[in-house]
Design an enzyme around this catalytic site. Structure first.
Site, PDB file in Angstrom:
ATOM      1  N   TYR A  50      25.657  83.748  13.177  1.00 46.06           N
ATOM      2  CA  TYR A  50      26.768  83.303  13.493  1.00 46.06           C
ATOM      3  C   TYR A  50      26.612  81.744  13.882  1.00 46.06           C
ATOM      4  O   TYR A  50      25.995  81.224  14.442  1.00 46.06           O
ATOM      5  CB  TYR A  50      27.351  83.824  14.882  1.00 46.06           C
ATOM      6  CG  TYR A  50      28.165  85.061  14.947  1.00 46.06           C
ATOM      7  CD1 TYR A  50      29.253  85.279  14.076  1.00 46.06           C
ATOM      8  CD2 TYR A  50      27.769  86.248  15.489  1.00 46.06           C
ATOM      9  CE1 TYR A  50      29.936  86.436  13.782  1.00 46.06           C
ATOM     10  CE2 TYR A  50      28.217  87.530  15.247  1.00 46.06           C
ATOM     11  CZ  TYR A  50      29.372  87.505  14.632  1.00 46.06           C
ATOM     12  OH  TYR A  50      30.106  88.770  14.413  1.00 46.06           O
ATOM     13  N   ASP A  61      32.847  86.915   7.931  1.00 44.99           N
ATOM     14  CA  ASP A  61      34.187  87.349   7.927  1.00 44.99           C
ATOM     15  C   ASP A  61      34.590  87.411   9.509  1.00 44.99           C
ATOM     16  O   ASP A  61      35.522  88.242   9.919  1.00 44.99           O
ATOM     17  CB  ASP A  61      34.150  88.959   7.465  1.00 44.99           C
ATOM     18  CG  ASP A  61      32.981  89.765   8.280  1.00 44.99           C
ATOM     19  OD1 ASP A  61      32.507  89.005   9.334  1.00 44.99           O
ATOM     20  OD2 ASP A  61      32.580  90.943   7.916  1.00 44.99           O
ATOM     21  N   HIS A  94      32.759  94.608   8.310  1.00 44.42           N
ATOM     22  CA  HIS A  94      32.288  94.250   9.490  1.00 44.42           C
ATOM     23  C   HIS A  94      32.480  95.662  10.564  1.00 44.42           C
ATOM     24  O   HIS A  94      32.914  95.542  11.620  1.00 44.42           O
ATOM     25  CB  HIS A  94      32.985  93.252  10.314  1.00 44.42           C
ATOM     26  CG  HIS A  94      32.337  92.360  11.408  1.00 44.42           C
ATOM     27  ND1 HIS A  94      31.864  91.251  11.429  1.00 44.42           N
ATOM     28  CD2 HIS A  94      31.859  92.920  12.786  1.00 44.42           C
ATOM     29  CE1 HIS A  94      31.214  90.759  12.419  1.00 44.42           C
ATOM     30  NE2 HIS A  94      31.276  91.965  13.266  1.00 44.42           N
TER      31      HIS A  94
END
Ligand code: 173
Length: 501
Positions: A238, A266, A359
């Protein structure tokens, strides 16, 4: 030599006016942080002047408190021998849960990955189940991820002498005993005290690759330290708004031997996972509630994931790709690509691959399943760049909804190098610890052996597009038999309720 602050000194700061807590043997002054805590001040105040480690651990990445508080609030080590233990009250629900844990069937009776989910749902805490199982909005996408595999059927070959079958492969050039990897999922300690280490150790035993999550409950170094010599690990990233933090993390990972960097693309904002959101975070300190509204300094109605995701950079852009390429030599893969146009851009940008993923259905509701996207990505990249798949230079991965070796074989036949599996391993360790993950991998091995034989493929290279019929993949309305094992685990959403009066 001084052992640091005494328990008594810390215990004196046990009010909202002066609130110190102990986490991992160190004291922190959290007084000014109380109104900003995403999980609410009430839960911190419960531990004011005390050791909060046991409550803190499952729900926070290990260095969250250290990184979020300014240095002057770090009060240093505490002599833990002098700290009084916090009394934990055991609720009736918790007693019942402990009984259910005792009633788990032996692992030999677990026959497929759905079984882990069924048991995990009964033995996990409500909070953990809500966080792991939840998905965006009406949770249609998460179910579609599984259902999409029902629209692909096999065209097996016969009479191919399948005495010896081998389903091992290479992922980004690294050996894997199965064409799967353990994909990144956050907060492993919610499900089991050993968190992600259950995955690391089981992966070592079974020769599969673990993708370490940025938001693991165990620290990154702990996870790497627990790997066996030579064990391959990837890292999911991230990207932090503070790029220096990201740069340090990435370069540290490379030094520690991580073999691939999967940049999540995403999740500029986390989806609404309403099961998670309904798990109230014992939020409100009464002083902060006025007219039924919580002080708007921090929105804490958002569940576990949203609460810890505010650092994620919403400004991430294609323009940042050269920067990533300049800070690391690890292969870069974009995780969360959802159409061929972006896959093509990733290829043209010189990246090593993409994960076609929505995801786990936790982000944009009605984004297509990875396996459906795979079909168009393979078609268009062939047409536009002459690529064939699987392709060593630009690898395609898929995740979401995978529960069976047949699901994996379908994706591999269609051109995927390997498939990511996330939730089933979380459920396996939540119910049975490391042994559960090992059993899950054994089950997949068994399924692979049989299905490779039945398909007429002796090696993964022989699993080719002609072995599947994916003609219906883009038809979202087709009649398929119900998958009752899957649906018996699926829990309906709750609708809003009137307040108890
Ligand atoms: O899916 C998730 O829950 C996830 O990716 C996440 C992101 C930020 C914080 C915690 C979890």
């Amino acid at each position: 030599m001084s052992k640091g602050l005494s328990g008594k000194e810390v215990a004196a700061h046990n009010t909202a006016e002066s609130c110190w807590i102990i986490v991992h043997g160190k004291a922190y002054d959290v007084t000014e942080f109380l109104p900003e805590h995403p999980g609410g001040s009430k839960i911190i105040l419960k531990y004011a002047g005390k050791d909060a480690t046991a409550e803190y651990d499952p729900i926070h990445p290990p260095n969250a408190i250290h990184d979020n508080l300014p240095p002057e609030k770090h009060l240093g080590p505490v002599d833990l021998d002098t700290v009084l233990k916090v009394e934990v009250t055991i609720t009736d629900e918790e007693t019942a849960r402990q009984e259910r844990i005792q009633q788990r069937p032996p692992l030999t009776e677990i026959l497929n990955l759905h079984d882990f989910e069924a048991i995990a749902r009964q033995v996990m805490t409500e909070k953990a189940w809500a966080y792991y199982s939840s998905a965006a909005d009406d949770e249609i996408t998460t179910r579609e991820n599984h259902a999409a595999y029902h629209r692909i059927w096999f065209r097996p070959r016969i009479l191919r002498s399948v005495t010896n079958v081998d389903w091992s492969t290479k992922i980004l050039g690294h050996a894997s005993k199965l064409p799967i990897y353990i994909t990144a999922t956050a907060l492993g300690k919610l499900g089991h005290p050993d968190g992600e280490l259950n995955l690391t150790r089981a992966a070592a035993k079974h020769g599969v690759i673990q993708m370490i999550p940025t938001l693991a409950s165990c620290s990154f170094d702990e996870i790497v330290d627990n790997a066996a010599p030579g064990q391959t690990q990837f890292l999911q990233l991230y990207v932090n708004s503070d790029r220096e933090i990201t740069k340090k993390f990435v370069q540290h990972a490379e030094k520690r031997g991580i073999k691939g960097l999967f940049i999540t693309v995403d999740a500029p904002q986390l989806g609404r996972r309403e099961k998670d959101m309904r798990m109230k975070f014992e939020a409100e300190d009464p002083r902060e509630v006025t007219d039924n509204k919580v002080s708007n300094k921090v929105d804490r109605s958002q569940g576990a994931a949203r609460a810890i995701s505010s650092f994620i950079d919403t400004s991430l852009d294609w323009k940042d790709i050269p920067w990533f390429q300049s800070i690391t030599k690890m292969p870069l893969i974009l995780k969360g690509v959802q159409c061929w146009e972006d896959a093509l851009m990733a290829y043209d940008a010189g990246l090593a691959g993409v994960v076609l993923s929505n995801h786990g259905g936790r982000q944009l509701e009605f984004s297509r399943s990875g396996v459906e996207t795979l079909v168009e990505v393979v078609r268009e990249l062939k047409l536009r760049r002459g690529l064939t798949f699987p392709n060593e230079k630009f690898q395609l991965f898929v995740d979401g909804g995978v529960r069976r070796a047949t699901d994996v074989l379908k994706a591999v036949a269609l051109g995927a190098t390997a498939v990511g599996i996330g939730r089933p391993f979380l459920y396996a360790f939540s119910a049975y610890g490391q042994e559960g993950v090992e059993r899950a991998l054994e089950i997949l091995h068994d399924e692979f052996e049989m299905n490779m034989r039945l398909l007429g493929a002796r090696t993964i290279k022989e699993v080719v597009p002609e072995m599947v019929d994916a003609g219906s993949i883009h038809q979202h309305i087709v009649s398929v038999p119900d998958d009752s094992l899957y649906y018996s685990n699926y829990e309906s959403m709750l609708s809003a309720r009137l307040k108890d009066v």
